[in-house]
Design a protein around this motif. Structure first.
Motif, PDB file in Angstrom:
ATOM      1  N   LEU A  31       0.830  -1.198   0.000  1.00 36.46           N
ATOM      2  CA  LEU A  31       0.000   0.000   0.000  1.00 36.46           C
ATOM      3  C   LEU A  31       0.873   1.260   0.000  1.00 36.46           C
ATOM      4  CD1 LEU A  31      -3.007   0.711   0.050  1.00 36.46           C
ATOM      5  CD2 LEU A  31      -2.826   0.870   2.532  1.00 36.46           C
ATOM      6  N   LYS A  32       1.971   1.229   0.729  1.00 37.21           N
ATOM      7  CA  LYS A  32       2.893   2.362   0.759  1.00 37.21           C
ATOM      8  C   LYS A  32       3.466   2.627  -0.635  1.00 37.21           C
ATOM      9  CE  LYS A  32       7.114   4.076   2.805  1.00 37.21           C
ATOM     10  NZ  LYS A  32       8.368   3.748   3.431  1.00 37.21           N
ATOM     11  N   ILE A  33       3.892   1.591  -1.328  1.00 33.66           N
ATOM     12  CA  ILE A  33       4.428   1.731  -2.685  1.00 33.66           C
ATOM     13  C   ILE A  33       3.350   2.269  -3.619  1.00 33.66           C
ATOM     14  CG2 ILE A  33       5.382   0.472  -4.667  1.00 33.66           C
ATOM     15  CD1 ILE A  33       7.303   0.816  -2.246  1.00 33.66           C
ATOM     16  N   LYS A  34       2.146   1.719  -3.507  1.00 33.28           N
ATOM     17  CA  LYS A  34       1.033   2.173  -4.351  1.00 33.28           C
ATOM     18  C   LYS A  34       0.761   3.652  -4.143  1.00 33.28           C
ATOM     19  CE  LYS A  34      -2.978   2.414  -3.239  1.00 33.28           C
ATOM     20  NZ  LYS A  34      -3.901   3.554  -2.931  1.00 33.28           N
ATOM     21  N   ASN A  35       0.760   4.085  -2.897  1.00 37.01           N
ATOM     22  CA  ASN A  35       0.511   5.495  -2.598  1.00 37.01           C
ATOM     23  C   ASN A  35       1.621   6.403  -3.128  1.00 37.01           C
ATOM     24  OD1 ASN A  35      -1.912   4.874  -1.369  1.00 37.01           O
ATOM     25  ND2 ASN A  35      -1.046   4.820   0.682  1.00 37.01           N
ATOM     26  N   GLU A  36       2.857   5.951  -3.074  1.00 35.33           N
ATOM     27  CA  GLU A  36       3.972   6.729  -3.632  1.00 35.33           C
ATOM     28  C   GLU A  36       3.832   6.867  -5.141  1.00 35.33           C
ATOM     29  OE1 GLU A  36       7.498   4.731  -2.277  1.00 35.33           O
ATOM     30  OE2 GLU A  36       7.193   5.364  -0.201  1.00 35.33           O
ATOM     31  N   LEU A  37       3.444   5.784  -5.794  1.00 34.17           N
ATOM     32  CA  LEU A  37       3.244   5.826  -7.245  1.00 34.17           C
ATOM     33  C   LEU A  37       2.127   6.797  -7.606  1.00 34.17           C
ATOM     34  CD1 LEU A  37       3.513   2.007  -7.965  1.00 34.17           C
ATOM     35  CD2 LEU A  37       5.093   3.761  -8.818  1.00 34.17           C
ATOM     36  N   VAL A  38       1.004   6.706  -6.901  1.00 25.49           N
ATOM     37  CA  VAL A  38      -0.138   7.580  -7.169  1.00 25.49           C
ATOM     38  C   VAL A  38       0.255   9.037  -6.953  1.00 25.49           C
ATOM     39  CG1 VAL A  38      -2.455   8.218  -6.374  1.00 25.49           C
ATOM     40  CG2 VAL A  38      -1.888   5.823  -6.756  1.00 25.49           C
ATOM     41  N   SER A  39       1.017   9.309  -5.912  1.00 26.56           N
ATOM     42  CA  SER A  39       1.465  10.672  -5.636  1.00 26.56           C
ATOM     43  C   SER A  39       2.336  11.210  -6.772  1.00 26.56           C
ATOM     44  CB  SER A  39       2.235  10.710  -4.316  1.00 26.56           C
ATOM     45  OG  SER A  39       2.710  12.002  -4.055  1.00 26.56           O
ATOM     46  N   SER A  40       3.268  10.397  -7.247  1.00 21.95           N
ATOM     47  CA  SER A  40       4.126  10.818  -8.359  1.00 21.95           C
ATOM     48  C   SER A  40       3.328  11.049  -9.631  1.00 21.95           C
ATOM     49  CB  SER A  40       5.212   9.771  -8.624  1.00 21.95           C
ATOM     50  OG  SER A  40       6.106   9.707  -7.554  1.00 21.95           O
ATOM     51  N   ILE A  41       2.366  10.185  -9.875  1.00 25.02           N
ATOM     52  CA  ILE A  41       1.511  10.327 -11.055  1.00 25.02           C
ATOM     53  C   ILE A  41       0.707  11.621 -10.976  1.00 25.02           C
ATOM     54  CG2 ILE A  41      -0.527   9.347 -12.204  1.00 25.02           C
ATOM     55  CD1 ILE A  41       0.715   6.544 -11.470  1.00 25.02           C
TER      56      ILE A  41
END
Length: 78
Positions: A21-31
């Protein structure tokens, strides 16, 4: 050279729900950051790989990570 999105995502196959979930949230933030950068100028656009390439890479990884989030949720919910 950038790491292959499949190779990167593979390392999270058996990770905990909170880790994925942490990785997913980082990806979404960058996007979101890329999509909200209306000017598309500045020093970050003079690097290689550029933000547009990173955006595409992040989208690919997100597509691979999303099912892992669901699987980890099911696995830890049992």
């Amino acid at each position: 050279m950038m790491r292959d999105p499949r190779e990167y995502a593979k390392q999270f196959e058996n990770a905990s729900y909170s880790s994925i979930l942490k990785i997913k949230n980082e990806l979404v933030s960058s996007i979101k950051d890329f999509e909200n950068d209306k000017e598309k100028t500045g020093i970050k656009w003079n690097v290689s790989p550029g933000p547009d390439v990173m955006y595409q890479w992040n989208l690919e990884v997100l597509g691979l990570i999303a099912p892992m989030v669901a699987e980890a949720f099911r696995r830890e919910g049992e």
